[in-house]
Design a protein around this motif. Structure first.
Motif, PDB file in Angstrom:
ATOM      1  N   ASN A 150       0.851  -1.197   0.000  1.00 40.31           N
ATOM      2  CA  ASN A 150       0.000   0.000   0.000  1.00 40.31           C
ATOM      3  C   ASN A 150       0.884   1.244   0.000  1.00 40.31           C
ATOM      4  O   ASN A 150       0.910   1.991   0.968  1.00 40.31           O
ATOM      5  CB  ASN A 150      -0.910   0.037   1.232  1.00 40.31           C
ATOM      6  N   ASN A 210      10.309  -1.496   3.382  1.00 36.17           N
ATOM      7  CA  ASN A 210      10.003  -0.165   2.853  1.00 36.17           C
ATOM      8  C   ASN A 210      10.623  -0.017   1.463  1.00 36.17           C
ATOM      9  O   ASN A 210      11.796  -0.336   1.270  1.00 36.17           O
ATOM     10  CB  ASN A 210      10.565   0.935   3.760  1.00 36.17           C
ATOM     11  N   THR A 221      -0.116   0.607  -5.755  1.00 31.43           N
ATOM     12  CA  THR A 221      -0.372  -0.506  -4.834  1.00 31.43           C
ATOM     13  C   THR A 221      -0.320  -1.825  -5.597  1.00 31.43           C
ATOM     14  O   THR A 221      -0.625  -1.881  -6.786  1.00 31.43           O
ATOM     15  CB  THR A 221      -1.748  -0.381  -4.149  1.00 31.43           C
ATOM     16  N   ASN A 254       5.770   2.723   2.263  1.00 42.76           N
ATOM     17  CA  ASN A 254       6.079   2.369   3.646  1.00 42.76           C
ATOM     18  C   ASN A 254       5.009   1.519   4.332  1.00 42.76           C
ATOM     19  O   ASN A 254       5.008   1.401   5.559  1.00 42.76           O
ATOM     20  CB  ASN A 254       6.305   3.648   4.475  1.00 42.76           C
ATOM     21  N   HIS A 255       4.121   0.947   3.557  1.00 43.82           N
ATOM     22  CA  HIS A 255       3.050   0.145   4.155  1.00 43.82           C
ATOM     23  C   HIS A 255       2.915  -1.164   3.377  1.00 43.82           C
ATOM     24  O   HIS A 255       2.116  -1.272   2.444  1.00 43.82           O
ATOM     25  CB  HIS A 255       1.724   0.912   4.154  1.00 43.82           C
ATOM     26  N   VAL A 256       3.718  -2.148   3.774  1.00 45.84           N
ATOM     27  CA  VAL A 256       3.687  -3.465   3.141  1.00 45.84           C
ATOM     28  C   VAL A 256       3.148  -4.460   4.165  1.00 45.84           C
ATOM     29  O   VAL A 256       3.712  -4.613   5.254  1.00 45.84           O
ATOM     30  CB  VAL A 256       5.082  -3.903   2.655  1.00 45.84           C
ATOM     31  N   PHE A 257       2.039  -5.108   3.828  1.00 46.43           N
ATOM     32  CA  PHE A 257       1.378  -6.045   4.738  1.00 46.43           C
ATOM     33  C   PHE A 257       1.414  -7.450   4.147  1.00 46.43           C
ATOM     34  O   PHE A 257       1.467  -7.626   2.925  1.00 46.43           O
ATOM     35  CB  PHE A 257      -0.079  -5.639   4.970  1.00 46.43           C
ATOM     36  N   THR A 301      -0.479  -8.759   8.993  1.00 43.06           N
ATOM     37  CA  THR A 301       0.646  -8.195   9.744  1.00 43.06           C
ATOM     38  C   THR A 301       1.364  -7.170   8.883  1.00 43.06           C
ATOM     39  O   THR A 301       1.600  -7.409   7.696  1.00 43.06           O
ATOM     40  CB  THR A 301       1.654  -9.296  10.136  1.00 43.06           C
ATOM     41  N   LYS A 302       1.732  -6.040   9.495  1.00 43.12           N
ATOM     42  CA  LYS A 302       2.551  -5.059   8.780  1.00 43.12           C
ATOM     43  C   LYS A 302       4.013  -5.483   8.879  1.00 43.12           C
ATOM     44  O   LYS A 302       4.497  -5.850   9.949  1.00 43.12           O
ATOM     45  CB  LYS A 302       2.375  -3.661   9.368  1.00 43.12           C
ATOM     46  N   THR A 303       4.732  -5.428   7.746  1.00 42.63           N
ATOM     47  CA  THR A 303       6.136  -5.822   7.719  1.00 42.63           C
ATOM     48  C   THR A 303       7.032  -4.600   7.901  1.00 42.63           C
ATOM     49  O   THR A 303       6.558  -3.458   7.878  1.00 42.63           O
ATOM     50  CB  THR A 303       6.490  -6.495   6.384  1.00 42.63           C
ATOM     51  N   ASN A 304       8.335  -4.841   8.046  1.00 39.65           N
ATOM     52  CA  ASN A 304       9.286  -3.723   8.139  1.00 39.65           C
ATOM     53  C   ASN A 304       9.923  -3.406   6.785  1.00 39.65           C
ATOM     54  O   ASN A 304      10.938  -2.722   6.716  1.00 39.65           O
ATOM     55  CB  ASN A 304      10.364  -4.021   9.186  1.00 39.65           C
TER      56      ASN A 304
END
Length: 437
Positions: free
Chosen positions: A95, A114, A166, A98-101, A109-112
């Protein structure tokens, strides 16, 4: 995947190094293209040589992470490749930068992870769709595609995607789930599987309904496994996902329009064409438009045993959804006529649901029993009854028969299936006791 801190991996100097190494390795690979089975080994050698030429001495964890990301970038799909390699992950959602789920075992879960920029996401989208002859741009800002392993991809870019490009990937499940596995997972019971198997072999028309991610395609795969091997099956999908094991199969997939917006081939076109291919069974991955009417007419004109899925949250919603889709065919039919088509064509609706705890279950198996006045009559044969929520948040309940035999029982018996009363919930000990009295 390595555990190098994101702050180091995305440090501007590290990013500059990555870009430098990628440039060198890509030129070497282009100048001397290795054989397909040697690509990873050769790329790694070039990467080692290029790194050594820099005279840098990075920490091992950081160096390994950079190498890993470069290999994924050049041979795979960059930052999301590790998620694609993880069999426990079923969905990947990008998304923006900085918003990878991810979805793992039904939990989001949101991942780290980026991305550096929107351009990096756009390059990833291009890498996915260009080999397939698809396009995405400001005039055509959405696209559906398929990865080499069969995973389904949807991408949306600006101006439609307001916060940046996205990507949504529904992963292809390696190896088809069997009925026994679904029973072990609690998705259905042994009695339900016996009943469904009898219905498929007896050539009943079955709709699998459910919400997004509820397991419709998985269940459709399982149902198709019951089709006898001597029947000719035609499958129709937007993106080929079905994994049928039979030998006599014709697989068809829709085609998007070309650059001029012409020459598209829709599900509806393929359903109509399938009728001329002497099919014993027609399986449509999902009806979502006017093809619903063509499918119902096919079911009503000798193509018994057809299967399809539809987005709906209950069997009653499925009927309403089919009505709406039939209206999209542009035939201007009265609602009653459409309902009569549905009632005479559809024999069974199998409802799948993803529960709040992430579990996927068949929550009802419902017979479409005909019409009474203006209403389509439906009868639940099996139903999931929730009893509570366990301490860990898992939903507890029981899949059980309602005690009602379907009206199409004679059709099952004509095909050799005499299902005992216990399948439908009769208590044998009570029956025997009553008989003795």
């Amino acid at each position: 995947m390595n555990n190098a801190p994101q702050s180091f991996v995305h440090n501007p100097e590290v990013l500059k190094l990555k870009s430098y190494l990628i440039g060198i390795v890509a030129r070497e690979m282009e100048a001397k293209p290795p054989a397909m089975h040697e690509r990873r080994q050769v790329l790694t050698q070039y990467l080692q040589q290029a790194y050594q030429s820099t005279k840098l001495q990075l920490p091992n964890t950081l160096r390994d992470q950079i190498f890993h990301e470069i290999v994924d970038e050049l041979l795979g799909f960059g930052l999301i490749q590790s998620f694609l390699d993880d069999d426990d992950i079923t969905e990947i959602m990008v998304n923006g930068t900085n918003h990878v789920f991810i979805e793992r075992k039904g939990k989001l879960t949101k991942t780290n992870v980026n991305f550096e920029s929107d351009d990096q996401i756009l390059r990833l989208i291009d890498k996915i769709i260009l080999p397939l002859g698809r396009r995405i741009d400001a005039d055509s800002p959405t696209v559906d595609a398929r990865l080499p392993d069969g995973s389904r991809v949807n991408a949306v870019i600006p101006p439609v995607a307001i916060d940046g490009p996205t990507i949504t990937i529904r992963k292809f499940v390696k190896g088809r789930l069997s009925v026994d596995q679904l029973i072990q997972l609690g998705s259905l019971t042994r009695s339900m599987s016996e009943f469904i198997k009898a219905c498929v072999i007896s050539r009943l028309n079955i709709i699998v309904s459910g919400g997004t991610g509820s397991g419709k395609t998985t269940l459709l795969n399982v149902l198709s496994g019951f089709i006898p091997s001597d029947e000719r099956i035609v499958t129709i999908e937007d993106a080929a996902e079905l994994q049928l094991q039979q030998e006599h199969i014709v697989r068809m997939e829709t085609k998007p329009p070309n650059l001029e917006g012409k020459s598209s081939v829709s599900i509806r076109d393929l359903v109509r064409n399938a009728l001329r291919m002497r099919p014993d069974r027609i399986i449509v991955g999902e009806v979502r438009g006017g093809e619903a009417l063509d499918m119902l007419q096919a079911m009503n004109t000798g193509h018994d045993g057809s299967l399809t899925t539809v987005h709906a949250n209950s069997p009653r919603d499925t009927i309403s959804r089919l009505e709406t889709l039939c209206m999209m065919a542009g035939m201007d039919l009265p609602v009653r006529v459409v309902r009569e088509q549905i009632a005479s064509a559809v024999d069974l609706i199998v409802q799948t649901t993803r529960l709040k705890d992430g579990a996927r279950k068949i929550t009802s198996i419902t017979e479409v029993a005909g019409m009474e006045g203006e209403t389509v009559v439906m009868t639940d044969i099996f139903r999931f009854e929730q009893t509570g929520i366990a301490a860990g948040g898992n939903i507890t309940g029981e899949l059980k028969p309602t005690g009602i035999r379907p009206l199409f029982t004679p059709r099952l018996e004509a095909s050799g299936f005499r299902l005992g009363p216990e399948v439908f919930g009769a208590n044998l000990s009570e029956m025997l006791g009553n008989r003795r009295r």
